[in-house]
Design a protein around this motif. Structure first.
Motif, PDB file in Angstrom:
ATOM      1  N   LEU A 114     -17.784  67.537 -12.354  1.00 18.86           N
ATOM      2  CA  LEU A 114     -17.749  68.273 -13.616  1.00 18.86           C
ATOM      3  C   LEU A 114     -17.710  69.761 -13.312  1.00 18.86           C
ATOM      4  O   LEU A 114     -18.341  70.229 -12.360  1.00 18.86           O
ATOM      5  N   ARG A 115     -16.986  70.513 -14.111  1.00 19.88           N
ATOM      6  CA  ARG A 115     -17.036  71.964 -14.002  1.00 19.88           C
ATOM      7  C   ARG A 115     -16.607  72.557 -15.332  1.00 19.88           C
ATOM      8  O   ARG A 115     -15.640  72.103 -15.935  1.00 19.88           O
ATOM      9  N   ARG A 127     -19.196  71.623 -22.796  1.00 17.37           N
ATOM     10  CA  ARG A 127     -19.808  72.678 -22.004  1.00 17.37           C
ATOM     11  C   ARG A 127     -20.715  72.052 -20.946  1.00 17.37           C
ATOM     12  O   ARG A 127     -21.077  70.885 -21.032  1.00 17.37           O
ATOM     13  N   MET A 128     -21.068  72.851 -19.950  1.00 20.08           N
ATOM     14  CA  MET A 128     -22.055  72.423 -18.956  1.00 20.08           C
ATOM     15  C   MET A 128     -23.445  72.750 -19.491  1.00 20.08           C
ATOM     16  O   MET A 128     -23.735  73.903 -19.824  1.00 20.08           O
ATOM     17  N   VAL A 146     -25.506  67.056 -17.977  1.00 19.85           N
ATOM     18  CA  VAL A 146     -25.915  66.753 -16.611  1.00 19.85           C
ATOM     19  C   VAL A 146     -26.793  65.506 -16.562  1.00 19.85           C
ATOM     20  O   VAL A 146     -26.633  64.653 -15.671  1.00 19.85           O
ATOM     21  N   ASP A 155     -19.650  79.895 -15.688  1.00 17.75           N
ATOM     22  CA  ASP A 155     -19.409  78.484 -15.385  1.00 17.75           C
ATOM     23  C   ASP A 155     -20.504  77.893 -14.507  1.00 17.75           C
ATOM     24  O   ASP A 155     -21.224  78.600 -13.808  1.00 17.75           O
ATOM     25  N   ASN A 156     -20.592  76.567 -14.550  1.00 20.38           N
ATOM     26  CA  ASN A 156     -21.339  75.818 -13.544  1.00 20.38           C
ATOM     27  C   ASN A 156     -20.651  74.477 -13.351  1.00 20.38           C
ATOM     28  O   ASN A 156     -19.701  74.145 -14.061  1.00 20.38           O
ATOM     29  N   GLY A 157     -21.112  73.717 -12.352  1.00 19.59           N
ATOM     30  CA  GLY A 157     -20.426  72.475 -12.031  1.00 19.59           C
ATOM     31  C   GLY A 157     -21.336  71.471 -11.358  1.00 19.59           C
ATOM     32  O   GLY A 157     -22.500  71.761 -11.051  1.00 19.59           O
ATOM     33  N   TYR A 158     -20.783  70.288 -11.119  1.00 19.03           N
ATOM     34  CA  TYR A 158     -21.557  69.143 -10.648  1.00 19.03           C
ATOM     35  C   TYR A 158     -20.655  68.326  -9.736  1.00 19.03           C
ATOM     36  O   TYR A 158     -19.736  67.647 -10.187  1.00 19.03           O
TER      37      TYR A 158
END
Length: 550
Positions: free
Chosen positions: A52-53, A62-63, A68, A153-156
């Protein structure tokens, strides 16, 4: 439709565990901002081979902690369905906004599902997490990071037990489990029960980085280093100290983690202006090299002194140039096995492998594919990613790659030579492989699909005065590659050339990768060959942009 969006927003608000996104979403509902709500609730972030990002914020597009938690619950269900319900999941995270929260939420979900969870001791580079998965015998790993994306941004990112990032069909199977997750209240999330790892995991990683070097080689290269406000400084300086190199000179404004990334527009060494402070530091201390990591330190950028008048005094090497230098260095060190690269990277690696009598393989873009090459000894991608020790890290590793660049530079320094001398040698042996990229960032993603459709419906017959000898639609796959959204053109004429066009997998960009090979008969011809290569690439950029309607 409008009332449906508001209803979904209120339902999301009722179960949101994060006070920040609750406040954001509540304010949008109270203000009746239907456009902003539609942006957040018009679909869901898609879980794919990049995990995910996306932008931080409330809602399924959205993150945020809700997204999450659901992703972690889906991953846990996937692992349990495959008989790994008592296995270990290692979790790492960078220093971006919400990264710590996302990491701890993941640990809580894994623990609640009956798996064992272990969290890295603090924000550390992504390659430490990739190393830890295999070192600890975990069944999976999760890295919370948006790599070099903008601050918002963030991601997984998800790894399975072989230490590689997920590929199909695992991504689709995990996505299906995420879709099946019920209300958030149905996901057990105990307040403790997971392990926080100690510094011994970092020490084990550093021992592995040191082992990638050859005993007794010179360690004299002086380096300026920037972490670009990411998490690389601690691990980078520790690795260089352990290996016996001079202490790197840090770019002070960018050495400490800062999720706002205040000195750069984009925290990516490839972006204009990102290296300006590193150049300024280098002009002051006159090192042998500048090395930059991206914020999660899985990429490595290199700059070398450049005597060109009127310039900054330093030249950034392209990812393809560093990729070729590392390949040549490993070959000189006696490497055996297979050299691999993604299709968007320079064809020079194949020629290096052939001359050395080594195996060679092309893959789709991404280290999730490169790392899976059987017998891999070294793999790289032009976007500053290098897998130099696949036995330790089956992913790109900006720390270990930096050590090998410094080892190569030190050995050359002892001979009165430089990295650019090796690039000259490679051009004389294999031809000058000049590469460039046309990258178009968009806000409207339909512009990317329109460009791809235009190229498919009206493929070019000539680019930069070179005949299009073959045009491949990569959605159909090839004899060696599975299907992917991309187009590849091979050009013939006065020079060999290649163009690949594809949508980015992690950013709203259309990317066009260009290469031209100019024969070189002698050292005296190199300057002319470089000028001609640059001219052909410039014309290719214009012609490809016109053909794509950009």
């Amino acid at each position: 439709m409008q009332q449906d969006i508001v209803t979904r927003a209120r339902a999301w608000l009722d179960e949101d565990p994060d006070s920040d996104t609750r406040a954001e979403l509540g304010a949008l509902i109270d203000a009746g901002d239907l456009d902003a709500l539609a942006e957040r609730f018009s679909g869901t972030l898609q879980f794919g081979t990049a995990g995910l990002r996306g932008e931080l914020g409330a809602g399924p597009m959205r993150m945020n902690r809700t997204v999450v938690i659901r992703a972690a619950a889906g991953l846990a269900a996937y692992l349990k369905a495959r008989g790994q319900g008592d296995g270990l999941v290692v979790i790492g995270y960078d220093a971006r906004y919400k990264s710590t929260d996302f990491a701890l939420d993941t640990a809580a979900v894994m623990t609640g599902a009956g798996l064992r969870a272990a969290v890295l001791p603090r924000p550390l580079p992504t390659p430490v997490l990739a190393f830890a998965v295999r070192h600890l015998g975990a069944v999976a790993g999760v890295e919370v990071t948006a790599s070099h994306n903008p601050p918002r941004d963030n991601g997984y990112k998800v790894y399975l037990g072989d230490g590689s990032q997920i590929v199909p069909p695992a991504d689709g199977e995990i996505a299906a489990e995420i879709d099946a997750v019920g209300p958030l209240a149905s996901v057990p999330r105990p307040g403790d029960g997971w392990q926080t790892l100690g510094d011994d995991i970092l020490a084990a990683y550093l021992e592995r980085t040191d082992a990638a070097l050859t005993a007794g080689t010179p360690r004299t290269a002086r380096v300026v280093h920037t972490a670009l406000h990411g998490v690389g400084t601690e691990t980078f300086t520790a690795a260089f100290a352990r290996a016996g190199f001079p202490a790197p000179v840090l770019v002070p404004e960018q050495a400490e983690p800062d999720p706002a990334f205040p000195t750069v527009a984009f925290p990516n060494p490839e972006e204009p202006g990102a290296m300006d402070l590193a150049f300024a530091t280098a002009r002051r201390v006159q090192p042998d090299l500048i090395i930059a990591n991206d914020p999660d330190a899985d990429r490595c950028a290199v700059a070398v002194p450049d005597p060109a008048p009127g310039g900054p005094g330093w030249r950034m090497l392209s990812g393809d140039e560093v990729g070729a230098l590392l390949a040549a260095h490993l070959v000189a060190k006696g490497a055996t096995g297979v050299l691999a690269e993604s299709i968007v990277s320079s064809s020079l690696l194949g020629r290096i492998a052939e001359r050395a009598g080594l195996g060679y393989e092309e893959t789709l873009t991404g280290f999730k594919w490169i790392a899976r090459v059987e017998g891999l000894r070294y793999g790289y991608e032009e976007a500053l990613g290098y897998c130099v020790d696949p036995g330790g890290v089956r992913d790109k590793d900006g720390i270990t790659a930096a050590l090998l660049v410094a080892e190569l530079a030190s050995g050359l320094k002892a001979e009165g030579r430089t990295l650019t001398d090796v690039l000259d040698d490679l051009a004389l042996t294999h031809g000058l492989h000049a590469t460039d990229q046309l990258s178009v960032r968009v806000k409207d993603l339909s512009l990317i699909s329109d460009a791809m459709r235009r190229l498919r419906e009206g493929p070019p017959v000539e680019l930069a005065g070179l005949r299009v000898a073959s045009a491949e639609d990569l959605t159909r796959g090839t004899a060696t590659l599975p299907p992917t959204d991309g187009l590849r053109y091979r050009l013939e004429g006065a020079y060999e050339a290649r163009v690949i066009v594809r949508p980015s997998g992690t950013e709203p960009k259309l990317k066009c990768y260009l290469e031209v090979v100019v024969p070189v008969a002698s050292l005296d011809e190199l300057g002319t060959a470089r000028k001609r290569g640059a001219e052909v690439l410039a014309t290719l950029r214009m012609d490809v942009a016109e053909a794509a309607g950009l």
